[in-house]
Design a protein around this motif. Structure first.
Motif, PDB file in Angstrom:
ATOM      1  N   UNK A 190       0.835  -1.206   0.000  1.00  0.00           N
ATOM      2  CA  UNK A 190       0.000   0.000   0.000  1.00  0.00           C
ATOM      3  C   UNK A 190       0.865   1.249   0.000  1.00  0.00           C
ATOM      4  N   UNK A 191       1.956   1.211   0.736  1.00  0.00           N
ATOM      5  CA  UNK A 191       2.868   2.359   0.760  1.00  0.00           C
ATOM      6  C   UNK A 191       3.390   2.664  -0.632  1.00  0.00           C
ATOM      7  N   UNK A 192       3.736   1.617  -1.377  1.00  0.00           N
ATOM      8  CA  UNK A 192       4.259   1.815  -2.734  1.00  0.00           C
ATOM      9  C   UNK A 192       3.180   2.341  -3.662  1.00  0.00           C
ATOM     10  N   UNK A 193       1.982   1.792  -3.565  1.00  0.00           N
ATOM     11  CA  UNK A 193       0.888   2.226  -4.445  1.00  0.00           C
ATOM     12  C   UNK A 193       0.499   3.686  -4.183  1.00  0.00           C
ATOM     13  N   UNK A 194       0.579   4.094  -2.931  1.00  0.00           N
ATOM     14  CA  UNK A 194       0.148   5.444  -2.551  1.00  0.00           C
ATOM     15  C   UNK A 194       1.294   6.435  -2.432  1.00  0.00           C
ATOM     16  N   UNK A 195       2.508   5.989  -2.737  1.00  0.00           N
ATOM     17  CA  UNK A 195       3.683   6.870  -2.709  1.00  0.00           C
ATOM     18  C   UNK A 195       3.843   7.526  -1.338  1.00  0.00           C
ATOM     19  N   UNK A 196       3.830   6.704  -0.302  1.00  0.00           N
ATOM     20  CA  UNK A 196       3.948   7.194   1.064  1.00  0.00           C
ATOM     21  C   UNK A 196       4.855   6.249   1.847  1.00  0.00           C
ATOM     22  N   UNK A 197       5.205   6.629   3.062  1.00  0.00           N
ATOM     23  CA  UNK A 197       6.065   5.775   3.869  1.00  0.00           C
ATOM     24  C   UNK A 197       5.282   4.575   4.388  1.00  0.00           C
ATOM     25  N   UNK A 198       6.001   3.498   4.710  1.00  0.00           N
ATOM     26  CA  UNK A 198       5.346   2.316   5.238  1.00  0.00           C
ATOM     27  C   UNK A 198       4.691   2.613   6.576  1.00  0.00           C
ATOM     28  N   UNK A 199       5.339   3.450   7.400  1.00  0.00           N
ATOM     29  CA  UNK A 199       4.774   3.799   8.704  1.00  0.00           C
ATOM     30  C   UNK A 199       3.439   4.521   8.543  1.00  0.00           C
TER      31      UNK A 199
END
Length: 236
Positions: A190-199
């Motif tokens: 999800x972090x990769x799909x949304x271009x955000x950090x894993x945290x």
């Protein structure tokens, strides 16, 4: 005092334009700058620097709303934000709108309460963004990944509870859109799909689990901790 956001209303139905203009006029922080009924007029007015937000119907008599959206994006050095207001909810149309980096997609018909809620969320995100979310705006790479899945979830914002402080409604909707009811995904996915950090992804996913719209499961490997996976809960 923050200046009111100047709104362009685009709809081929004069009654709809009048209704939406009244809705906007009754909201704090917004003012109606203009309203037009054709795509050509929308491109001309929407390309002006004094327009902050366009409420864009997609079904126009001359140029489609999707074409209006893309032409304004390419012609303006600093294009306004766009919230689509349309009865179109098919996957192709929605994906095309998302590819144009819209700030929202509101499906007709809707109540004044839903309209006010969506614009209030937009206003609050624009005026006072969460510093932790400033780098998490919708990007072309994120759109491409979303479109590649072939899955887009379109739901009225008011169908979900208002998020608590520290949870961005816009980012929360992006996380929802990146999930699937059948194929589970990890926080890293999800972090990769949304271009955000894993945290950040984990924080939003945990909120959705608590909200009851996302189910959490575990995948056990041969070594180490089990991987936590997320998907839409049945019936959510």
């Amino acid at each position: 005092m923050t200046p009111a956001l100047r709104v362009l209303i685009v709809d081929d139905d004069p009654h709809a334009r009048a209704l939406h203009a009244r809705f906007v006029a009754e909201l704090d922080g917004f003012t109606v700058a203009a309203n037009v009924g054709t795509g050509i007029a929308a491109i001309a007015v929407g390309s002006r620097e004094d327009i902050d937000l366009i409420l864009l119907d997609l079904r126009l008599p001359d140029v489609s709303g999707i074409e209006v959206l893309h032409r304004i994006r390419t012609q303006s050095a600093s294009p306004p934000d766009v919230i689509v207001i349309s009865s179109s909810r098919d996957q192709i149309t929605v994906r095309q709108a998302l590819a144009g980096r819209v700030a929202g997609y509101l499906i007709k018909p809707f109540s004044q309460e839903v309209f006010a809620h969506r614009l209030a969320v937009y206003r609050d995100e624009r005026i006072a963004p969460d510093p932790s979310e400033r780098d998490e705006q919708l990007a072309q790479s994120e759109v491409d990944r979303l479109l590649a899945t072939g899955r887009v979830r379109v739901s009225p914002q008011a169908a979900y509870p208002s998020p608590p402080k520290g949870i961005s409604a816009v980012t929360l909707e992006r996380v929802r859109a990146s999930l699937d009811p059948v194929v589970a995904a990890s926080a890293s996915d999800i972090a990769e799909r949304c271009d955000m950090s894993r945290a950040s992804a984990r924080r939003y996913l945990d909120h959705l689990v608590g909200e009851g719209t996302v189910a959490r499961s575990h995948r056990y490997g041969k070594r180490g901790r089990p991987e936590v996976l997320y998907r839409f809960a049945p019936g959510s």
